[in-house]
Design a protein around this motif. Structure first.
Motif, PDB file in Angstrom:
ATOM      1  N   GLU A  92      -3.209 -16.511  21.460  1.00  0.00           N
ATOM      2  CA  GLU A  92      -2.898 -17.119  19.951  1.00  0.00           C
ATOM      3  C   GLU A  92      -1.684 -17.371  19.675  1.00  0.00           C
ATOM      4  OE1 GLU A  92      -5.704 -17.752  18.052  1.00  0.00           O
ATOM      5  OE2 GLU A  92      -7.037 -16.820  19.655  1.00  0.00           O
ATOM      6  N   LEU A  93      -1.414 -18.059  18.466  1.00  0.00           N
ATOM      7  CA  LEU A  93       0.121 -18.284  18.055  1.00  0.00           C
ATOM      8  C   LEU A  93       0.411 -17.049  17.520  1.00  0.00           C
ATOM      9  CD1 LEU A  93      -0.354 -21.534  16.476  1.00  0.00           C
ATOM     10  CD2 LEU A  93       0.577 -21.285  18.437  1.00  0.00           C
ATOM     11  N   ASN A  94       1.656 -16.986  17.042  1.00  0.00           N
ATOM     12  CA  ASN A  94       2.066 -15.749  16.163  1.00  0.00           C
ATOM     13  C   ASN A  94       1.384 -15.261  15.167  1.00  0.00           C
ATOM     14  OD1 ASN A  94       4.293 -15.997  17.910  1.00  0.00           O
ATOM     15  ND2 ASN A  94       5.844 -16.924  16.478  1.00  0.00           N
ATOM     16  N   TRP A  95       1.183 -13.878  15.120  1.00  0.00           N
ATOM     17  CA  TRP A  95       0.501 -12.942  14.136  1.00  0.00           C
ATOM     18  C   TRP A  95       1.679 -12.940  12.792  1.00  0.00           C
ATOM     19  CZ3 TRP A  95       1.064  -8.061  11.995  1.00  0.00           C
ATOM     20  CH2 TRP A  95       0.046  -7.683  11.199  1.00  0.00           C
ATOM     21  N   THR A  96       0.830 -13.141  11.698  1.00  0.00           N
ATOM     22  CA  THR A  96       1.649 -12.727  10.774  1.00  0.00           C
ATOM     23  C   THR A  96       0.746 -12.052   9.555  1.00  0.00           C
ATOM     24  OG1 THR A  96       0.643 -14.853   9.555  1.00  0.00           O
ATOM     25  CG2 THR A  96       2.724 -15.060  10.540  1.00  0.00           C
TER      26      THR A  96
END
Length: 114
Positions: A92-96
């Motif tokens: 997945e892309l970056n977690w925020t």
């Protein structure tokens, strides 16, 4: 999501753990329902500095896994939270964060808060 090879890590990637107000309340409820002996067992373990207070070193698992914070659920599956033992699981892309944390477990919240 693909499972991670957490056994053997001894909680080294389990910290720092920021938590939200809702996560804090959920964990408090879990601890209050926990058998007293299990709580004492977790509470009295000597952990590595910065390791989450709920990481069970004796069993090499999270002591509150069912109600663990969102960052713990995300770890290993996002590019900015890569598991060093299984980096390919990060798809997945970056977690925020979706809600601002109220503190860090082991720093702002200790066993005295539970």
């Amino acid at each position: 999501m693909e499972s991670l090879p957490c056994q053997g890590c001894r909680g080294l990637c389990c910290g720092p753990v920021p938590i939200t107000t809702k996560e804090l309340e959920t964990i408090k409820q879990e601890i209050q329902c926990m058998p007293y002996n299990k709580r004492l067992e977790l509470e009295n373990q000597h952990r590595y500095f910065g390791t989450c207070i709920f990481y069970d070193l004796d069993k090499d698992i999270c002591g509150v896994h069912r109600v663990r914070p969102s960052i713990c659920r995300a770890f290993g599956h996002y590019n900015n939270l890569i598991c060093f033992k299984k980096p390919e699981a990060s798809t997945e892309l970056n977690w925020t964060v979706t809600e601002d944390p109220v503190g860090i477990l082991s720093v702002d919240f200790t066993w005295m808060d539970f």
